[in-house]
Scaffold this motif. Structure first.
Motif, mmCIF file in Angstrom:
data_model
loop_
_atom_site.group_PDB
_atom_site.id
_atom_site.type_symbol
_atom_site.label_atom_id
_atom_site.label_comp_id
_atom_site.label_asym_id
_atom_site.label_seq_id
_atom_site.Cartn_x
_atom_site.Cartn_y
_atom_site.Cartn_z
ATOM 1 N N VAL A 1 0.845 -1.196 0.000
ATOM 2 C CA VAL A 1 0.000 0.000 0.000
ATOM 3 C C VAL A 1 0.880 1.246 0.000
ATOM 4 O O VAL A 1 1.780 1.380 0.843
ATOM 5 C CB VAL A 1 -0.932 0.013 1.229
ATOM 6 N N ARG B 1 -6.505 -5.878 -7.790
ATOM 7 C CA ARG B 1 -6.480 -5.040 -6.581
ATOM 8 C C ARG B 1 -5.549 -3.835 -6.735
ATOM 9 O O ARG B 1 -5.657 -2.875 -5.978
ATOM 10 C CB ARG B 1 -6.062 -5.863 -5.354
ATOM 11 N N GLN C 1 -6.495 0.029 -6.062
ATOM 12 C CA GLN C 1 -7.643 0.078 -5.159
ATOM 13 C C GLN C 1 -7.324 0.914 -3.913
ATOM 14 O O GLN C 1 -6.289 0.739 -3.286
ATOM 15 C CB GLN C 1 -7.999 -1.357 -4.748
ATOM 16 N N ARG C 2 -8.228 1.835 -3.583
ATOM 17 C CA ARG C 2 -8.108 2.582 -2.318
ATOM 18 C C ARG C 2 -8.526 1.675 -1.159
ATOM 19 O O ARG C 2 -9.538 0.963 -1.240
ATOM 20 C CB ARG C 2 -8.993 3.826 -2.319
ATOM 21 N N VAL C 3 -7.746 1.734 -0.072
ATOM 22 C CA VAL C 3 -8.004 0.811 1.036
ATOM 23 C C VAL C 3 -7.761 1.489 2.379
ATOM 24 O O VAL C 3 -7.077 2.507 2.476
ATOM 25 C CB VAL C 3 -7.086 -0.440 0.956
ATOM 26 N N TRP C 4 -8.348 0.899 3.439
ATOM 27 C CA TRP C 4 -7.953 1.183 4.817
ATOM 28 C C TRP C 4 -7.327 -0.077 5.397
ATOM 29 O O TRP C 4 -7.637 -1.190 4.954
ATOM 30 C CB TRP C 4 -9.134 1.668 5.656
ATOM 31 N N THR C 5 -6.424 0.100 6.341
ATOM 32 C CA THR C 5 -5.668 -1.040 6.864
ATOM 33 C C THR C 5 -5.983 -1.283 8.333
ATOM 34 O O THR C 5 -6.393 -0.371 9.061
ATOM 35 C CB THR C 5 -4.153 -0.807 6.723
ATOM 36 N N SER D 1 -3.355 -9.443 2.392
ATOM 37 C CA SER D 1 -4.369 -8.850 1.533
ATOM 38 C C SER D 1 -5.669 -8.558 2.284
ATOM 39 O O SER D 1 -6.289 -7.512 2.078
ATOM 40 C CB SER D 1 -4.646 -9.783 0.351
ATOM 41 N N ALA E 1 -6.092 -5.166 4.106
ATOM 42 C CA ALA E 1 -6.231 -3.943 3.314
ATOM 43 C C ALA E 1 -7.627 -3.985 2.707
ATOM 44 O O ALA E 1 -7.893 -4.745 1.777
ATOM 45 C CB ALA E 1 -5.160 -3.864 2.228
ATOM 46 N N VAL E 2 -8.524 -3.191 3.256
ATOM 47 C CA VAL E 2 -9.956 -3.301 2.970
ATOM 48 C C VAL E 2 -10.388 -2.180 2.029
ATOM 49 O O VAL E 2 -10.068 -1.001 2.278
ATOM 50 C CB VAL E 2 -10.765 -3.223 4.283
ATOM 51 N N PRO E 3 -11.113 -2.491 0.957
ATOM 52 C CA PRO E 3 -11.530 -1.452 0.018
ATOM 53 C C PRO E 3 -12.310 -0.325 0.698
ATOM 54 O O PRO E 3 -13.172 -0.564 1.546
ATOM 55 C CB PRO E 3 -12.423 -2.209 -0.971
ATOM 56 N N THR F 1 -17.577 -2.041 6.776
ATOM 57 C CA THR F 1 -17.703 -1.713 5.358
ATOM 58 C C THR F 1 -19.136 -1.355 5.005
ATOM 59 O O THR F 1 -19.394 -0.383 4.277
ATOM 60 C CB THR F 1 -17.216 -2.890 4.499
#
Length: 323
Positions: free
Chosen positions: A33, A81, A84-88, A108, A111-113, A282
């Motif tokens: 990321v 992926r 892709q924008r994600v939060w960790t 993987s 790291a959540v969309p 989410t």
């Protein structure tokens, strides 16, 4: 890459430094990321200081929470992926690559969309506090139609506990220590906000709900008298924070109330609980049900000041902007 690191435990000014290190590559099942914002939690300074030390592999980049964009994937991870924008979440748990750096590598699933309308700042506020709040609320069953008391409703865990409980259909009261914090709890959606320092706090809570089904607790010892005043056989008190001194439990009174006492620490939560938390967070994000706390931002070069602010108990959330 530019990163904040420490290689021994101690005060921030003595052990934390910003330096250049090699950019990591993702291994099997991992993603990399490009971090935009890193979130600072109390657990981060406690681990760095040695209050709750964790093993280090040569050096440690701190912080579990952050938001950014996946720019590389390891074997076994769908190449779609990338971008892709994600939060960790728990980025630095068991590995050196926390989010206080330009890049982080992590499994993987951690790291959540991020939905398109959700800011990086909100994404970096999730992780530890939102997942902890979710576990406190859901470990003992749904809160739909239940009465929920959130102690410390202006803190990060308390903020997300209020919002997640309301999103799940709960009736929510919150306790705070003053008017400014009361406003934060109301903004998060609490149906009732009570200053626990004022006389009559227990009466106000009992008028709202004679017995609370769930109590999300930040200071068990300090708040136990108030908790017991609104406890009964349906009550689950769920504590997620340790005080300087362990509380002494009035066992007979707890027995008389027939309450259940649970403790929560994100690191040891069952994997299925973590996955459920991610799914429900989410869904709440997509519905616009989660919001940011007041944010104080620091550049990466000022990470020492950021850690000291969190350690001093600054209100709201501290974020690090990654160059």
């Amino acid at each position: 890459m530019k990163a904040a690191i420490f290689d021994r435990h101690g005060p921030a000014r003595e052990v934390l430094r910003v330096t250049e290190i090699d950019r990591p590559e993702p291994g099997p099942g991992q993603v990399r990321v490009r971090v935009r914002v890193s979130g600072v939690n109390p657990t981060d300074w406690k681990s760095r200081s040695g209050a709750t030390p964790r093993p280090m592999d040569g050096f440690q980049i701190p912080h579990h929470d952050g938001a950014g964009v996946i720019d590389a994937v390891g074997d076994g991870v769908d190449a779609d992926r990338i971008g892709q924008r994600v939060w960790t979440w728990l980025a630095a748990a068991g590995r050196r690559w926390g989010t206080a750096a330009q890049w982080a590598v992590l499994p993987s699933r951690q790291a959540v969309p991020l939905p398109g309308m959700v800011s990086d700042e909100l994404g970096a506020c999730l992780g530890v506090p939102a997942m902890t709040a979710h576990r406190c609320l859901s470990a003992d069953g749904p809160v739909d139609g239940k009465n929920v008391l959130v102690a410390g409703g202006a803190g990060a865990v308390g903020h997300f506990a209020i919002e997640l409980a309301k999103f799940a259909g709960g009736h929510v009261a919150a306790t705070v220590s003053g008017p400014q914090k009361a406003e934060l709890a109301r903004r998060a959606g609490a149906d009732l906000v009570v200053n626990y320092r004022e006389p009559g706090a227990a009466d106000q809570l009992r008028a709202f709900a004679p017995v609370m089904d769930r109590i999300v607790e930040v200071a068990l010892g300090a708040n136990l008298e108030l908790d017991l005043a609104v406890s009964g056989p349906a009550t689950h008190i769920v504590d997620y924070a340790a005080e300087l001194e362990d509380p002494v439990l009035p066992v007979r009174r707890c027995m008389t109330a027939n309450l259940t006492l649970r403790f929560v620490l994100l690191y040891g939560m069952p994997d299925e609980a973590k996955d459920r938390a991610v799914a429900d967070i989410t869904a709440a994000l997509a519905a616009g049900a989660l919001t940011e706390l007041p944010v104080t931002k620091f550049p990466l070069d000022e990470i020492v000041a950021a850690h000291e602010a969190v350690e001093a108990g600054i209100a709201g959330k501290v974020l690090i902007e990654i160059p």
